[in-house]
Motif scaffolding. Structure first.
Motif, PDB file in Angstrom:
ATOM      1  N   UNK A   1       5.504  -2.256   3.213  1.00 45.74           N
ATOM      2  CA  UNK A   1       5.272  -1.238   2.193  1.00 45.74           C
ATOM      3  C   UNK A   1       6.590  -0.643   1.724  1.00 45.74           C
ATOM      4  N   UNK A   2       7.483  -0.375   2.668  1.00 42.09           N
ATOM      5  CA  UNK A   2       8.783   0.217   2.322  1.00 42.09           C
ATOM      6  C   UNK A   2       9.586  -0.749   1.456  1.00 42.09           C
ATOM      7  N   UNK A   3       9.594  -2.027   1.827  1.00 40.62           N
ATOM      8  CA  UNK A   3      10.323  -3.033   1.056  1.00 40.62           C
ATOM      9  C   UNK A   3       9.761  -3.143  -0.354  1.00 40.62           C
ATOM     10  N   UNK A   4       8.440  -3.151  -0.466  1.00 37.83           N
ATOM     11  CA  UNK A   4       7.808  -3.271  -1.785  1.00 37.83           C
ATOM     12  C   UNK A   4       8.084  -2.041  -2.636  1.00 37.83           C
ATOM     13  N   UNK A   5       8.045  -0.864  -2.003  1.00 39.97           N
ATOM     14  CA  UNK A   5       8.339   0.367  -2.738  1.00 39.97           C
ATOM     15  C   UNK A   5       9.754   0.326  -3.297  1.00 39.97           C
ATOM     16  N   UNK A   6      10.715  -0.106  -2.485  1.00 43.19           N
ATOM     17  CA  UNK A   6      12.105  -0.164  -2.922  1.00 43.19           C
ATOM     18  C   UNK A   6      12.258  -1.037  -4.164  1.00 43.19           C
ATOM     19  N   UNK A   7      11.694  -2.234  -4.127  1.00 41.83           N
ATOM     20  CA  UNK A   7      11.871  -3.170  -5.236  1.00 41.83           C
ATOM     21  C   UNK A   7      11.066  -2.762  -6.467  1.00 41.83           C
ATOM     22  N   UNK A   8       9.865  -2.248  -6.257  1.00 43.37           N
ATOM     23  CA  UNK A   8       9.061  -1.788  -7.390  1.00 43.37           C
ATOM     24  C   UNK A   8       9.720  -0.583  -8.057  1.00 43.37           C
ATOM     25  N   UNK A   9      10.344   0.278  -7.265  1.00 40.98           N
ATOM     26  CA  UNK A   9      11.021   1.449  -7.827  1.00 40.98           C
ATOM     27  C   UNK A   9      12.222   1.022  -8.676  1.00 40.98           C
TER      28      UNK A   9
ATOM     29  N   UNK B   1      13.491   8.200  -0.539  1.00 41.99           N
ATOM     30  CA  UNK B   1      12.047   8.070  -0.359  1.00 41.99           C
ATOM     31  C   UNK B   1      11.707   6.948   0.619  1.00 41.99           C
ATOM     32  N   UNK B   2      12.495   5.879   0.605  1.00 44.71           N
ATOM     33  CA  UNK B   2      12.281   4.810   1.582  1.00 44.71           C
ATOM     34  C   UNK B   2      12.553   5.315   2.998  1.00 44.71           C
ATOM     35  N   UNK B   3      13.580   6.153   3.151  1.00 48.13           N
ATOM     36  CA  UNK B   3      13.874   6.746   4.445  1.00 48.13           C
ATOM     37  C   UNK B   3      12.716   7.629   4.916  1.00 48.13           C
ATOM     38  N   UNK B   4      12.144   8.381   3.976  1.00 50.42           N
ATOM     39  CA  UNK B   4      11.002   9.235   4.329  1.00 50.42           C
ATOM     40  C   UNK B   4       9.802   8.394   4.765  1.00 50.42           C
ATOM     41  N   UNK B   5       9.553   7.291   4.073  1.00 51.73           N
ATOM     42  CA  UNK B   5       8.462   6.388   4.460  1.00 51.73           C
ATOM     43  C   UNK B   5       8.713   5.815   5.852  1.00 51.73           C
ATOM     44  N   UNK B   6       9.963   5.446   6.103  1.00 53.88           N
ATOM     45  CA  UNK B   6      10.341   4.887   7.403  1.00 53.88           C
ATOM     46  C   UNK B   6      10.130   5.904   8.517  1.00 53.88           C
ATOM     47  N   UNK B   7      10.545   7.133   8.272  1.00 55.05           N
ATOM     48  CA  UNK B   7      10.408   8.187   9.271  1.00 55.05           C
ATOM     49  C   UNK B   7       8.945   8.515   9.555  1.00 55.05           C
ATOM     50  N   UNK B   8       8.077   8.288   8.574  1.00 50.79           N
ATOM     51  CA  UNK B   8       6.639   8.524   8.772  1.00 50.79           C
ATOM     52  C   UNK B   8       5.956   7.356   9.465  1.00 50.79           C
ATOM     53  N   UNK B   9       6.699   6.275   9.690  1.00 47.51           N
ATOM     54  CA  UNK B   9       6.127   5.122  10.377  1.00 47.51           C
ATOM     55  C   UNK B   9       5.352   4.187   9.483  1.00 47.51           C
ATOM     56  N   UNK B  10       5.609   4.235   8.175  1.00 47.20           N
ATOM     57  CA  UNK B  10       4.927   3.327   7.251  1.00 47.20           C
ATOM     58  C   UNK B  10       5.357   1.884   7.525  1.00 47.20           C
ATOM     59  N   UNK B  11       4.499   0.898   7.210  1.00 45.85           N
ATOM     60  CA  UNK B  11       4.822  -0.508   7.489  1.00 45.85           C
ATOM     61  C   UNK B  11       6.084  -0.961   6.742  1.00 45.85           C
ATOM     62  N   UNK B  12       6.906  -1.792   7.351  1.00 47.49           N
ATOM     63  CA  UNK B  12       8.107  -2.303   6.674  1.00 47.49           C
ATOM     64  C   UNK B  12       7.802  -2.996   5.355  1.00 47.49           C
TER      65      UNK B  12
ATOM     66  N   UNK C   1      10.992 -11.209   0.591  1.00 55.91           N
ATOM     67  CA  UNK C   1       9.947 -11.867   1.379  1.00 55.91           C
ATOM     68  C   UNK C   1       9.046 -10.836   2.049  1.00 55.91           C
ATOM     69  N   UNK C   2       9.668  -9.786   2.567  1.00 54.67           N
ATOM     70  CA  UNK C   2       8.906  -8.730   3.221  1.00 54.67           C
ATOM     71  C   UNK C   2       8.020  -8.005   2.207  1.00 54.67           C
ATOM     72  N   UNK C   3       8.586  -7.703   1.040  1.00 58.16           N
ATOM     73  CA  UNK C   3       7.853  -6.959   0.011  1.00 58.16           C
ATOM     74  C   UNK C   3       6.639  -7.727  -0.493  1.00 58.16           C
ATOM     75  N   UNK C   4       6.742  -9.028  -0.581  1.00 61.66           N
ATOM     76  CA  UNK C   4       5.637  -9.842  -1.110  1.00 61.66           C
ATOM     77  C   UNK C   4       4.437  -9.872  -0.168  1.00 61.66           C
ATOM     78  N   UNK C   5       4.611  -9.364   1.036  1.00 60.82           N
ATOM     79  CA  UNK C   5       3.495  -9.296   1.986  1.00 60.82           C
ATOM     80  C   UNK C   5       2.678  -8.017   1.831  1.00 60.82           C
ATOM     81  N   UNK C   6       3.107  -7.107   0.935  1.00 58.61           N
ATOM     82  CA  UNK C   6       2.373  -5.858   0.713  1.00 58.61           C
ATOM     83  C   UNK C   6       1.647  -5.923  -0.635  1.00 58.61           C
ATOM     84  N   UNK C   7       0.356  -5.647  -0.633  1.00 60.06           N
ATOM     85  CA  UNK C   7      -0.438  -5.758  -1.854  1.00 60.06           C
ATOM     86  C   UNK C   7      -1.048  -4.434  -2.288  1.00 60.06           C
ATOM     87  N   UNK C   8      -0.765  -3.358  -1.568  1.00 63.59           N
ATOM     88  CA  UNK C   8      -1.308  -2.059  -1.958  1.00 63.59           C
ATOM     89  C   UNK C   8      -0.599  -1.493  -3.183  1.00 63.59           C
ATOM     90  N   UNK C   9      -1.217  -0.496  -3.811  1.00 65.88           N
ATOM     91  CA  UNK C   9      -0.640   0.126  -5.006  1.00 65.88           C
ATOM     92  C   UNK C   9       0.460   1.109  -4.622  1.00 65.88           C
TER      93      UNK C   9
END
Length: 312
Positions: A235-243, A222-233, A194-202
């Protein structure tokens, strides 16, 4: 005697019971094992304890449907058919199945949890006829991430040979670890989707394969690195599933190049994710279970008991 078949499965995540008659699942009951907030799984001793408490609750409404003993019971005895595959949690279902079999004087057919997943996926996709021919199956969950070459054995049951696997983290573990990091409740799959479907960026991810085997630990890192950089949740969720989808895509393509053209079946809780289903279904014409038959369930063991006793 009834023409119905009882199924029982006590996996590391879910207590399940099902009732099948030829060609139709009549009951498919399940209950997740409780996990404390912030934790990422259960110890086997805790899983066994919870199954002992939950199985009567899950099984009772299924038994109430029966007016006479079933023809046979199908039960998961171990995670996979590989040598030395074992988890204590499956002993709970095994013991109850054997007691009921003795009480009713009916046969008890044992299968692997993995075989049950495959059968449930095929039933849900309307493709049980694939059990008569070779095919490629992916079992993607918290306990395993494997590609399997499947063909019928002498009894018509799915004979499973591992073709490729994750060499480290399992896909479901990656989903749950990233989800817990983002404050989601375990198991995290539905909430992470549900969280991932809210992100539409590439987003992009380069899969790491060794032969046809994969490595998934980099996704968590890489998700941990995104989290530590303060990226939106989101985006992190979408990255995880797309990866994860990208890794499975590359594994599937490589295996089909090696094994030749085969039908592809996707099973396991992670494969209920809509992003994976869209990408892999469109590219490979893959068969997916409906979500209730993707996650852990006992329908597959009941189906296999029916197929084994009656020849389908």
């Amino acid at each position: 005697m009834s023409e119905r078949f009882l199924g029982i499965d006590t996996s590391n995540y879910t207590t399940s019971a099902a009732l099948v008659e030829p060609g139709m699942v009549l009951e498919n009951r399940k209950k997740l094992l409780p996990v404390k907030p912030g934790e990422k799984g259960l110890r086997q001793s805790d899983a066994v304890f919870h199954h002992v408490r939950q199985l009567p609750e899950v099984l009772s409404p299924v038994l109430e449907v029966l007016t006479e003993p079933p023809k046979a019971i199908g039960v998961s005895l171990y995670p996979t058919t590989e040598k030395d595959s074992y988890m204590p949690c499956f002993l709970v279902g095994k013991n109850i199945a054997q007691l009921l079999g003795k009480a009713w004087n009916i046969p008890v057919e044992g299968f692997s949890h993995q075989q049950g997943h495959i059968a449930a996926a095929l039933y849900s996709a309307g493709k049980l006829d694939l059990l008569e021919n070779p095919f490629l199956a992916f079992h993607v969950s918290g306990g395993t991430t494997e590609a399997l070459f499947v063909k019928p054995d002498m009894d018509g049951m799915p004979q499973v040979t591992p073709a490729a696997r994750s060499l480290d983290l399992k896909a479901g573990q990656a989903v749950d670890r990233v989800g817990v990091m983002l404050g989601l409740s375990f198991p995290c799959g539905p909430e992470l989707e549900k969280l991932a479907l809210r992100w539409e960026g590439k987003l992009s991810y380069r899969p790491v394969l060794k032969g046809s085997d994969c490595s998934l630990s980099g996704i968590e890192n890489q998700c941990r690195a995104l989290f530590d950089r303060g990226e939106p949740p989101e985006k992190i969720a979408r990255f995880c599933l797309e990866a994860i989808a990208s890794v499975l895509d590359k594994m599937c393509g490589r295996l089909l190049d090696e094994l030749g053209s085969l039908p592809v079946v996707f099973s396991g809780g992670v494969c209920s994710n809509s992003l994976l289903r869209k990408r892999l279904g469109e590219k490979y014409g893959g068969y997916f279970a409906a979500p209730q038959f993707s996650s852990d369930n006992a329908a597959g063991t009941a189906i296999l008991a029916w197929k084994k006793r009656c020849g389908g």
